[in-house]
Design a protein around this motif. Structure first.
Motif, PDB file in Angstrom:
ATOM      1  N   TRP A 379      69.014  63.506  28.924  1.00  0.00           N
ATOM      2  CA  TRP A 379      69.327  64.746  29.544  1.00  0.00           C
ATOM      3  C   TRP A 379      69.538  64.474  30.962  1.00  0.00           C
ATOM      4  O   TRP A 379      70.101  65.296  31.784  1.00  0.00           O
ATOM      5  CB  TRP A 379      68.161  65.817  29.379  1.00  0.00           C
ATOM      6  CG  TRP A 379      66.920  65.293  29.594  1.00  0.00           C
ATOM      7  CD1 TRP A 379      65.915  65.133  28.830  1.00  0.00           C
ATOM      8  CD2 TRP A 379      66.254  65.246  31.010  1.00  0.00           C
ATOM      9  NE1 TRP A 379      64.585  64.812  29.232  1.00  0.00           N
ATOM     10  CE2 TRP A 379      64.775  64.712  30.620  1.00  0.00           C
ATOM     11  CE3 TRP A 379      66.613  65.221  32.415  1.00  0.00           C
ATOM     12  CZ2 TRP A 379      63.906  64.422  31.726  1.00  0.00           C
ATOM     13  CZ3 TRP A 379      65.603  64.919  33.381  1.00  0.00           C
ATOM     14  CH2 TRP A 379      64.374  64.408  32.830  1.00  0.00           C
ATOM     15  N   LEU A 380      69.076  63.167  31.423  1.00  0.00           N
ATOM     16  CA  LEU A 380      69.461  62.872  32.841  1.00  0.00           C
ATOM     17  C   LEU A 380      71.067  62.696  33.133  1.00  0.00           C
ATOM     18  O   LEU A 380      71.681  62.938  34.205  1.00  0.00           O
ATOM     19  CB  LEU A 380      68.853  61.369  33.162  1.00  0.00           C
ATOM     20  CG  LEU A 380      68.940  60.900  34.496  1.00  0.00           C
ATOM     21  CD1 LEU A 380      68.328  61.704  35.409  1.00  0.00           C
ATOM     22  CD2 LEU A 380      68.279  59.697  34.587  1.00  0.00           C
ATOM     23  N   ALA A 381      71.694  62.230  32.120  1.00  0.00           N
ATOM     24  CA  ALA A 381      73.174  62.004  31.977  1.00  0.00           C
ATOM     25  C   ALA A 381      73.603  63.847  32.250  1.00  0.00           C
ATOM     26  O   ALA A 381      74.683  63.640  33.072  1.00  0.00           O
ATOM     27  CB  ALA A 381      73.706  61.725  30.629  1.00  0.00           C
ATOM     28  N   LEU A 382      73.203  64.492  31.758  1.00  0.00           N
ATOM     29  CA  LEU A 382      73.611  65.894  32.032  1.00  0.00           C
ATOM     30  C   LEU A 382      73.485  66.339  33.578  1.00  0.00           C
ATOM     31  O   LEU A 382      74.179  66.815  34.222  1.00  0.00           O
ATOM     32  CB  LEU A 382      73.143  66.928  31.122  1.00  0.00           C
ATOM     33  CG  LEU A 382      73.173  66.625  29.633  1.00  0.00           C
ATOM     34  CD1 LEU A 382      72.539  67.872  28.893  1.00  0.00           C
ATOM     35  CD2 LEU A 382      74.822  66.833  29.299  1.00  0.00           C
ATOM     36  N   ILE A 383      72.295  65.980  34.044  1.00  0.00           N
ATOM     37  CA  ILE A 383      72.055  66.210  35.434  1.00  0.00           C
ATOM     38  C   ILE A 383      72.889  65.581  36.403  1.00  0.00           C
ATOM     39  O   ILE A 383      73.451  65.980  37.300  1.00  0.00           O
ATOM     40  CB  ILE A 383      70.627  66.008  35.828  1.00  0.00           C
ATOM     41  CG1 ILE A 383      69.745  66.849  34.973  1.00  0.00           C
ATOM     42  CG2 ILE A 383      70.288  66.098  37.410  1.00  0.00           C
ATOM     43  CD1 ILE A 383      68.170  66.582  35.136  1.00  0.00           C
ATOM     44  N   ILE A 384      73.219  64.179  36.033  1.00  0.00           N
ATOM     45  CA  ILE A 384      73.940  63.421  36.914  1.00  0.00           C
ATOM     46  C   ILE A 384      75.316  63.796  36.932  1.00  0.00           C
ATOM     47  O   ILE A 384      76.302  63.911  37.922  1.00  0.00           O
ATOM     48  CB  ILE A 384      73.752  61.865  36.571  1.00  0.00           C
ATOM     49  CG1 ILE A 384      72.684  61.331  36.776  1.00  0.00           C
ATOM     50  CG2 ILE A 384      75.047  60.980  37.193  1.00  0.00           C
ATOM     51  CD1 ILE A 384      72.331  59.920  36.529  1.00  0.00           C
ATOM     52  N   ALA A 385      75.881  64.145  35.715  1.00  0.00           N
ATOM     53  CA  ALA A 385      77.199  64.827  35.614  1.00  0.00           C
ATOM     54  C   ALA A 385      77.378  66.007  36.277  1.00  0.00           C
ATOM     55  O   ALA A 385      78.460  66.464  36.936  1.00  0.00           O
ATOM     56  CB  ALA A 385      77.575  64.912  34.092  1.00  0.00           C
ATOM     57  N   ALA A 386      76.557  66.922  36.297  1.00  0.00           N
ATOM     58  CA  ALA A 386      76.346  68.255  36.932  1.00  0.00           C
ATOM     59  C   ALA A 386      76.575  67.907  38.261  1.00  0.00           C
ATOM     60  O   ALA A 386      77.180  68.541  39.223  1.00  0.00           O
ATOM     61  CB  ALA A 386      75.350  69.145  36.673  1.00  0.00           C
TER      62      ALA A 386
END
Length: 600
Positions: A379-386
Motif C-alpha cells: 500500500w506504500l506504492a498507493l501513498i507515494i502515487a497519491a
C-alpha cells in the motif's frame, strides 16, 4: 543556414519596424515557420558541446571517480544506482547554478549567457516568494541570508556527490538478487538530507530558485534516496518518472498542444534540410498557419498517446521485449525533444530522463522483483502515487494555484503567459532594476547585432508566441485595449522575465503581478508607459482562459476571458481583428457584455 550568421527575415529593417504590429507578426510568424528562430548553427553547436562535455562526460566522470568505478568501463557502471543518484545531484547542481536549462541565446541570454547564480548570489535582486502567508518571507528583494542559503545549497550538492557510497542490507539484497556488483554502494542518505532541507528552505523564500533547480521533480527523487530502502527506492523512482510522463501526456489533451508542434518542428536544426517536412506541419504556409493533420497526428499520436501508453507499459509490463520496445519509444521521445532545441532548452533534463528510462526499467526489470506490486508494504506504492499526483491534479483543476512545472504541463501549450507593451523609450527604465544583465535588445547589440536586427531578432519571440493559442488571445487583448499599440514596443513576457530574475521555463507565474510590482519599485514607470496583458492557463473542464490587463504603475486595470476555441481557429496575425473577449471587470470601460471590436 550559415554556421556563424543568423537567418534574418528578408525585409528592409527600418521599413519593417515602421509597419503596424500585426503586419510584423505575419512576417515574423511565417519566418519562424520556415526557419525557426534563425539561430546560427554555431549556437546549436555550443549547446551540444555543453551537453556532451560538461553535462554528460563531466557528470559521469564525477559519478564514477567518486564511487570507485572506472569511467571507461561502461558495462560496469551503467546500471549502478549510485551513478544515477549522483547524476541527479549533478543535474540539480547545474540547474541551480543556471548553466543547464534556460541558458544561453535560445533562452534570451546573449551576453551574459548565464542567469542563475549571477542573479541568485547577488543581494538586492528580485526574489519571488511562492505564498504570501508564509511567515518571514515579506519583501521582494534577495537578502544576504538568502544568498548564504543558496550558496550552502550548492556546496551541499557538491559534498553529496564527492563522498563515496555506503552499503546497507537492503541494497546488498536487492542488487544480489539480480546479480549486480555491490561494492560502490549508494549515496549516503544523511548527506542527501542537507540539500533537501536547504532546497525546501530557499524554495519557501524564493520559488525562482526552487523551480530553477527543477525541485518539483528532483526533490522527490532526493527524498526517495534519503528515506526508502533500496527496492522501494527503485520502485518509487519508477513511479516518479511515470507520473511526470503520464501527467505531461494528460495535459496535452485539448486544443492547445497541436499548435505547439509546428513551431517546435520549425525550430529544429535537424529538420532544416527537410523543408517540406517543416511546412507539412502547417495547413498552408503562408496563408493558413494553423496546424495541419500531420501536426495533429504528431501531437496526439506520437505525443499524447505515446507519452501515456509507453509509460503505462513500462510500469506494468513483465515481458522484457515489450518493456524494451516501450523504453526505446521513451528514449527516442526525449531525443526528439532535444533535437528541436525548445526555447527553454531543457536539454540536460531530457538526457537524464532518457538515462532514467534505461537504468530503472531495463536495469531493474519489473519481472525481477522491482514492479509496483513488489513494494513493501504494497500500500506504500498507493501513498507515494497519491503524493506525486497531488500537484498535477490540483494544477490542472486550479492552475492559478500551482506552477505549470509541478502541474506536469511541460510542452502542452496550456501555459500562463504575458506580453509587455512599452511606450517609446519606456523599456529603457528596466535597466534601473537591480539585476546582472541589461535588457535583451542591449544584450544582442553587445553580442554584435546591428541595433535594427537586434530588435527584429527579439521580435521573433513574439512571432513565435503568435503561433500558439495563448498568443492570439494576448494579441487580441492588446489590440482591443491599446489604440497606440502600433507605436509601442511589444515584448514576450517569458524572455523579459529571464533578463530580470535570471530564469524562466515558460512559467507565467514567475512574471505575474507580484513580479510586475517588484519591477515597478525600481523602474518607476509612469501610468500607461508599461502595460502588460497576462493570461492564466486553461483549467480542466473550462473552455475559457482568464486574462488581466496590468498597468505597471497602476496595477490591474481590467479582467476578462476568451474562449480557447476561438483563438485556435484564427490566424496568428488576427486578420479579422481581435478574437472575441468577454470583459468581466474594468477600470477602462463599461464591462457588461463587452466584446472585442464592439463599443462597451
Amino acid at each position: 543556414m550559415p554556421f556563424k550568421d543568423p537567418v534574418f527575415p528578408a525585409v528592409d529593417p527600418q521599413e519593417f519596424l515602421a509597419k503596424p504590429l500585426m503586419e510584423r507578426i505575419r512576417v515574423l510568424g511565417t519566418q519562424w515557420a520556415e526557419h525557426g528562430f534563425g539561430t546560427p548553427y554555431m549556437v546549436h553547436t555550443i549547446y551540444i558541446v555543453k551537453l556532451l562535455v560538461m553535462y554528460a562526460f563531466g557528470g559521469v566522470l564525477v559519478a564514477t571517480l567518486t564511487s570507485g568505478l572506472h569511467f571507461w568501463e561502461i558495462g560496469s557502471w551503467w546500471n549502478q544506482p549510485i551513478v544515477y543518484q549522483k547524476l541527479v545531484l549533478w543535474t540539480v547542481l547545474l540547474e541551480a547554478i543556471g548553466i543547464a536549462g534556460s541558458w544561453g541565446p535560445l533562452a534570451g541570454k546573449a551576453k551574459p549567457m548565464t542567469g542563475g547564480i549571477l542573479f541568485w548570489a547577488r543581494p538586492g535582486t528580485i526574489r519571488m516568494r511562492p505564498w504570501k502567508w508564509i511567515p518571514g518571507t515579506n519583501g521582494s528583494r534577495r537578502s544576504i541570508g538568502d544568498v548564504i542559503v543558496y550558496l550552502a545549497l550548492l556546496a551541499s550538492l557538491v559534498v553529496a556527490m564527492a563522498l563515496p557510497g555506503v552499503q546497507n542490507s537492503s541494497f546488498i539484497d536487492g542488487m544480489t538478487k539480480i546479480g549486480l556488483d555491490t561494492s560502490s554502494g549508494l549515496v549516503r542518505p544523511i548527506v542527501v538530507v542537507v540539500p533537501i532541507v536547504l532546497l525546501i528552505l530557499i524554495g519557501l523564500r524564493d520559488k525562482t530558485i526552487f523551480l530553477g533547480a527543477r525541485g518539483e521533480q528532483y526533490l522527490p527523487a532526493m527524498i526517495m534516496f534519503a528515506v526508502l530502502p533500496f527496492t522501494n527506492m527503485i520502485i518509487a523512482l519508477k513511479l516518479l518518472i511515470g507520473v511526470v510522463w503520464i501527467g505531461a501526456g494528460f495535459s496535452k489533451f485539448g486544443k492547445h498542444f497541436a499548435l505547439v508542434i509546428p513551431p517546435m518542428m520549425s525550430n529544429s536544426p535537424c529538420l532544416a534540410p527537410f523543408r517540406a517536412l517543416r511546412r507539412a506541419a502547417y495547413k498552408k504556409i503562408p496563408d493558413d498557419m494553423r496546424p495541419s493533420g500531420f501536426a495533429h497526428f504528431m501531437a496526439h499520436v506520437m505525443g499524447t498517446f505515446v507519452e501515456i501508453a509507453a509509460p503505462l507499459v513500462l510500469l506494468f509490463s513483465t515481458n522484457k521485449w515489450i518493456t524494451l520496445v516501450a523504453a526505446i519509444f521513451m528514449i527516442c521521445f526525449h531525443l526528439f525533444i532535444i533535437s528541436t532545441f525548445p526555447l527553454a532548452v531543457p536539454l540536460e533534463w531530457n538526457v537524464l530522463f532518457a538515462y532514467t528510462t534505461l537504468i530503472l526499467f531495463l536495469g531493474f526489470p519489473n519481472a525481477d522483483g522491482f514492479a509496483l506490486w513488489d513494494m513493501s508494504p504494497w500500500w506504500l506504492a498507493l501513498i507515494i502515487a497519491a503524493a506525486l499526483l497531488f500537484f498535477p491534479v490540483l494544477g490542472n483543476i486550479r492552475p492559478d494555484k500551482v506552477s505549470f512545472l509541478p502541474s506536469m504541463r511541460q510542452y502542452a501549450g496550456n501555459w500562463a503567459t504575458a506580453l509587455w507593451a512599452f511606450k517609446p523609450g519606456a523599456e529603457e527604465k528596466l535597466n534601473r532594476v537591480t539585476r546582472s544583465a541589461p535588457n535583451q535588445v542591449d544584450q544582442f547589440i553587445a553580442a554584435g547585432y546591428p541595433p535594427e536586427w537586434a530588435e527584429i531578432t527579439l521580435q521573433m519571440t513574439i512571432g513565435w508566441r503568435s503561433l500558439h493559442s495563448n498568443g492570439r488571445g494576448l494579441f487580441s487583448v492588446l489590440l482591443d485595449t491599446l489604440p497606440d499599440i502600433d507605436t509601442r514596443t511589444v515584448r514576450e513576457g517569458e524572455f523579459l522575465c529571464n533578463s530580470v530574475i535570471g530564469f524562466n521555463f515558460g512559467d507565467g507565474h514567475l512574471h505575474n503581478w507580484d513580479f510586475i510590482a517588484a519591477v515597478q519599485e525600481e523602474a518607476q514607470f509612469e501610468p500607461g508607459e508599461a502595460v502588460i496583458v497576462w493570461a492564466e492557463s486553461q483549467p480542466i473542464g473550462k473552455k475559457t482562459q482568464d486574462y488581466k490587463v496590468i498597468d505597471a504603475a497602476l496595477g490591474v486595470v481590467e479582467e476578462g476571458t476568451w474562449i480557447v476555441g476561438d483563438m485556435v481557429e484564427t490566424q496568428p496575425w488576427l486578420p479579422d481583428g481581435p478574437g472575441p473577449l468577454q470583459v468581466t471587470w474594468s477600470d477602462l470601460r463599461t464591462t457588461q457584455g463587452h466584446k472585442a471590436g464592439q463599443p462597451a
